[in-house]
Design a protein around this motif. Structure first.
Motif, mmCIF file in Angstrom:
data_model
loop_
_atom_site.group_PDB
_atom_site.id
_atom_site.type_symbol
_atom_site.label_atom_id
_atom_site.label_comp_id
_atom_site.label_asym_id
_atom_site.label_seq_id
_atom_site.Cartn_x
_atom_site.Cartn_y
_atom_site.Cartn_z
ATOM 1 N N GLN A 56 0.823 -1.205 0.000
ATOM 2 C CA GLN A 56 0.000 0.000 0.000
ATOM 3 C C GLN A 56 0.862 1.262 0.000
ATOM 4 O OE1 GLN A 56 -2.233 -0.858 3.556
ATOM 5 N NE2 GLN A 56 -4.011 -1.632 2.437
ATOM 6 N N TYR A 57 1.961 1.209 0.737
ATOM 7 C CA TYR A 57 2.873 2.352 0.796
ATOM 8 C C TYR A 57 3.484 2.630 -0.576
ATOM 9 C CZ TYR A 57 6.978 5.113 2.149
ATOM 10 O OH TYR A 57 7.936 6.091 2.245
ATOM 11 N N ARG A 58 3.936 1.582 -1.247
ATOM 12 C CA ARG A 58 4.538 1.779 -2.573
ATOM 13 C C ARG A 58 3.505 2.260 -3.586
ATOM 14 N NH1 ARG A 58 9.147 -3.033 -3.088
ATOM 15 N NH2 ARG A 58 9.917 -2.783 -0.941
ATOM 16 N N LEU A 59 2.269 1.770 -3.455
ATOM 17 C CA LEU A 59 1.219 2.228 -4.360
ATOM 18 C C LEU A 59 0.882 3.701 -4.135
ATOM 19 C CD1 LEU A 59 -1.124 -0.896 -4.387
ATOM 20 C CD2 LEU A 59 0.044 0.103 -6.370
ATOM 21 N N THR A 60 1.078 4.188 -2.915
ATOM 22 C CA THR A 60 0.889 5.616 -2.652
ATOM 23 C C THR A 60 1.839 6.433 -3.521
ATOM 24 O OG1 THR A 60 0.186 5.248 -0.368
ATOM 25 C CG2 THR A 60 1.048 7.431 -0.898
ATOM 26 N N TRP A 61 3.107 6.032 -3.542
ATOM 27 C CA TRP A 61 4.086 6.746 -4.366
ATOM 28 C C TRP A 61 3.805 6.560 -5.852
ATOM 29 C CZ3 TRP A 61 6.808 10.411 -2.371
ATOM 30 C CH2 TRP A 61 7.138 10.385 -1.014
ATOM 31 N N THR A 62 3.325 5.391 -6.236
ATOM 32 C CA THR A 62 2.967 5.143 -7.634
ATOM 33 C C THR A 62 1.892 6.124 -8.092
ATOM 34 O OG1 THR A 62 3.482 2.783 -7.402
ATOM 35 C CG2 THR A 62 2.098 3.425 -9.261
ATOM 36 N N ARG A 63 0.850 6.293 -7.269
ATOM 37 C CA ARG A 63 -0.235 7.207 -7.632
ATOM 38 C C ARG A 63 0.275 8.631 -7.795
ATOM 39 N NH1 ARG A 63 -2.763 4.297 -3.542
ATOM 40 N NH2 ARG A 63 -2.558 6.025 -2.092
ATOM 41 N N HIS A 64 1.130 9.063 -6.884
ATOM 42 C CA HIS A 64 1.581 10.451 -6.932
ATOM 43 C C HIS A 64 2.578 10.704 -8.065
ATOM 44 C CE1 HIS A 64 -0.491 12.285 -3.528
ATOM 45 N NE2 HIS A 64 -0.457 11.083 -2.994
ATOM 46 N N TYR A 65 3.338 9.726 -8.441
ATOM 47 C CA TYR A 65 4.191 9.876 -9.626
ATOM 48 C C TYR A 65 3.328 10.028 -10.877
ATOM 49 C CZ TYR A 65 9.158 9.402 -8.497
ATOM 50 O OH TYR A 65 10.448 9.649 -8.083
ATOM 51 N N LEU A 66 2.294 9.181 -10.989
ATOM 52 C CA LEU A 66 1.428 9.257 -12.163
ATOM 53 C C LEU A 66 0.614 10.546 -12.164
ATOM 54 C CD1 LEU A 66 0.191 5.552 -12.458
ATOM 55 C CD2 LEU A 66 1.969 6.716 -13.795
ATOM 56 N N LYS A 67 0.318 11.065 -10.982
ATOM 57 C CA LYS A 67 -0.358 12.362 -10.909
ATOM 58 C C LYS A 67 0.576 13.462 -11.393
ATOM 59 C CE LYS A 67 -2.522 15.661 -7.739
ATOM 60 N NZ LYS A 67 -2.951 15.949 -6.346
ATOM 61 N N ALA A 68 1.826 13.441 -10.938
ATOM 62 C CA ALA A 68 2.795 14.443 -11.369
ATOM 63 C C ALA A 68 3.062 14.349 -12.868
ATOM 64 C CB ALA A 68 4.099 14.275 -10.599
ATOM 65 N N TYR A 69 2.915 13.168 -13.419
ATOM 66 C CA TYR A 69 3.127 12.960 -14.859
ATOM 67 C C TYR A 69 1.904 13.369 -15.670
ATOM 68 C CZ TYR A 69 5.088 10.587 -18.973
ATOM 69 O OH TYR A 69 5.617 10.294 -20.216
ATOM 70 N N GLY A 70 0.803 13.645 -14.991
ATOM 71 C CA GLY A 70 -0.393 14.144 -15.670
ATOM 72 C C GLY A 70 -1.398 13.094 -16.071
ATOM 73 N N LEU A 71 -1.268 11.863 -15.566
ATOM 74 C CA LEU A 71 -2.189 10.796 -15.957
ATOM 75 C C LEU A 71 -3.328 10.604 -14.962
ATOM 76 C CD1 LEU A 71 0.331 8.077 -17.205
ATOM 77 C CD2 LEU A 71 -0.735 9.941 -18.481
ATOM 78 N N LEU A 72 -3.106 10.988 -13.703
ATOM 79 C CA LEU A 72 -4.113 10.821 -12.654
ATOM 80 C C LEU A 72 -4.359 12.139 -11.937
ATOM 81 C CD1 LEU A 72 -3.017 7.507 -10.851
ATOM 82 C CD2 LEU A 72 -4.707 7.756 -12.678
ATOM 83 N N ASP A 73 -5.519 12.222 -11.319
ATOM 84 C CA ASP A 73 -5.825 13.333 -10.428
ATOM 85 C C ASP A 73 -6.655 12.766 -9.290
ATOM 86 O OD1 ASP A 73 -5.843 15.838 -9.386
ATOM 87 O OD2 ASP A 73 -7.103 16.751 -10.928
ATOM 88 N N ASN A 74 -6.759 13.495 -8.194
ATOM 89 C CA ASN A 74 -7.558 13.012 -7.078
ATOM 90 C C ASN A 74 -8.389 14.137 -6.496
ATOM 91 O OD1 ASN A 74 -4.961 14.059 -6.151
ATOM 92 N ND2 ASN A 74 -5.608 13.470 -4.099
ATOM 93 N N SER A 75 -9.570 13.768 -6.017
ATOM 94 C CA SER A 75 -10.502 14.737 -5.443
ATOM 95 C C SER A 75 -10.257 14.862 -3.955
ATOM 96 C CB SER A 75 -11.948 14.290 -5.692
ATOM 97 O OG SER A 75 -12.237 13.128 -4.924
ATOM 98 N N GLU A 76 -10.898 15.854 -3.329
ATOM 99 C CA GLU A 76 -10.769 16.042 -1.886
ATOM 100 C C GLU A 76 -11.382 14.879 -1.116
ATOM 101 O OE1 GLU A 76 -12.458 19.762 -0.908
ATOM 102 O OE2 GLU A 76 -10.898 20.957 -1.870
ATOM 103 N N ARG A 77 -12.253 14.133 -1.765
ATOM 104 C CA ARG A 77 -12.893 12.990 -1.113
ATOM 105 C C ARG A 77 -12.094 11.710 -1.301
ATOM 106 N NH1 ARG A 77 -17.935 13.978 0.651
ATOM 107 N NH2 ARG A 77 -18.409 11.764 0.693
ATOM 108 N N GLY A 78 -10.889 11.819 -1.859
ATOM 109 C CA GLY A 78 -10.003 10.671 -1.961
ATOM 110 C C GLY A 78 -10.265 9.758 -3.139
ATOM 111 N N ILE A 79 -10.997 10.237 -4.142
ATOM 112 C CA ILE A 79 -11.258 9.436 -5.332
ATOM 113 C C ILE A 79 -10.231 9.789 -6.405
ATOM 114 C CG2 ILE A 79 -12.921 8.820 -7.121
ATOM 115 C CD1 ILE A 79 -13.670 7.931 -4.282
ATOM 116 N N TRP A 80 -9.582 8.772 -6.954
ATOM 117 C CA TRP A 80 -8.587 8.971 -8.009
ATOM 118 C C TRP A 80 -9.233 8.741 -9.368
ATOM 119 C CZ3 TRP A 80 -3.425 10.408 -7.444
ATOM 120 C CH2 TRP A 80 -3.031 10.598 -6.111
#
Length: 287
Positions: A56-80
């Motif tokens: 789960q910890y590594r997937l946290t970093w995975t999500r944020h890398y993909l967000k920084a790369y412009g492929l993902l975004d997340n809402s204030e309610r925690g939905i990606w």
């Protein structure tokens, strides 16, 4: 097979969120990625700290890398969610993603925390500050929960359920009651109501299937649905047991979900923000 590094999870995570329809909660996304990996139960359950596994910890970093790369975004309610770019991207080159994020972050070093040796990845990235702040309040809140007495934690669960729409929530907490800590009634449409038995577990590790089976046994003849609230995690076997065909269903709330719910309800958590509401027509075009 050892746990994949964060960058080896880029494409499995992209594939997972696409299978889930382009949006998902963290729990849904983590479970979907895990199903696609050839890992043992021990590897999946390997802890990172008291409230999350190493995966789960590594997937946290995975999500944020993909967000920084412009492929993902997340809402204030925690939905990606997938961005427009993410919807058009089937796979990525992990090396290219890492290089892009790290080069982008070099121009923003003044906003980044000091690099530490505890992280398994390069800390020079644009999303680090956000992750560190997120971790900080979560760790503080978890520490406060673990410091509560058993009776205080049960009262907190009672308050959480009341704030979530339950009525007539009672804490029993009697010894010899099969692990049942309380009961509440959930209303549907303001007309129908049915009782839900709940159990509180201030765990620092993983809750196994035996605890779920014992709780279900205590439910027999008293209610058709149960809820286990834990500060820790639930093993895959526990999750499977909770939803086993032919058995009364038991909902599981792990530590991450509990922290999110306390934040949402602002129970022990103060959230300061300036709200500005506007309609985004482009959102409906992309559905």
């Amino acid at each position: 097979m050892s746990l994949p590094k964060y960058d080896a999870l880029f494409n499995p995570l992209l594939e997972a969120i696409k299978r889930l329809g382009g949006s998902a909660s963290v729990t849904e996304l983590n479970e979907e990625v895990t199903k696609s990996l050839n890992l043992t139960d021990e590897e999946i359950a390997a802890p990172h700290n008291e409230r999350m596994t190493e995966l789960q910890y590594r997937l946290t970093w995975t999500r944020h890398y993909l967000k920084a790369y412009g492929l993902l975004d997340n809402s204030e309610r925690g939905i990606w969610v997938l961005t427009a770019k993410g919807k058009e991207t089937d796979s990525v080159d992990p090396h290219q993603v890492r290089r892009f994020v790290q080069e982008r972050s070099r121009g923003k070093k003044g906003k980044l925390p000091v690099k530490t040796s505890e992280s398994p990845i390069d800390m020079e990235m644009v999303e680090v500050a956000e992750v560190v702040l997120e971790e900080k309040w979560r760790e503080e809140l978890l520490a406060a929960l673990l410091n509560l007495s058993s009776s205080a934690f049960e009262r907190l669960a009672q308050r959480l359920l009341r704030e979530s729409g339950f009525v007539e929530v009672k804490v029993t907490g009697r010894s010899g009651d099969g692990g049942i800590d309380g009961v509440g009634i959930i209303r549907l449409g303001g007309l129908l109501g049915f009782p839900v038995l709940f159990q509180c577990k201030r765990y620092q590790g993983s809750v196994g299937p035996d605890k779920v089976r014992d709780f279900r046994g205590a439910m027999i003849g008293r209610a058709d649905r149960g809820l286990i609230i834990s500060t820790g995690t639930f093993s895959l076997q526990a999750k499977a047991e909770a939803t086993r065909d032919g058995a009364p269903p038991i909902n599981l709330v792990d530590g991450e979900q509990l922290l999110d719910k306390l934040k949402e309800l602002q129970l022990g958590v103060a959230v300061k923000m300036i709200e500005k509401v506007s309609v985004v027509p482009e959102f409906f075009d992309g559905i």
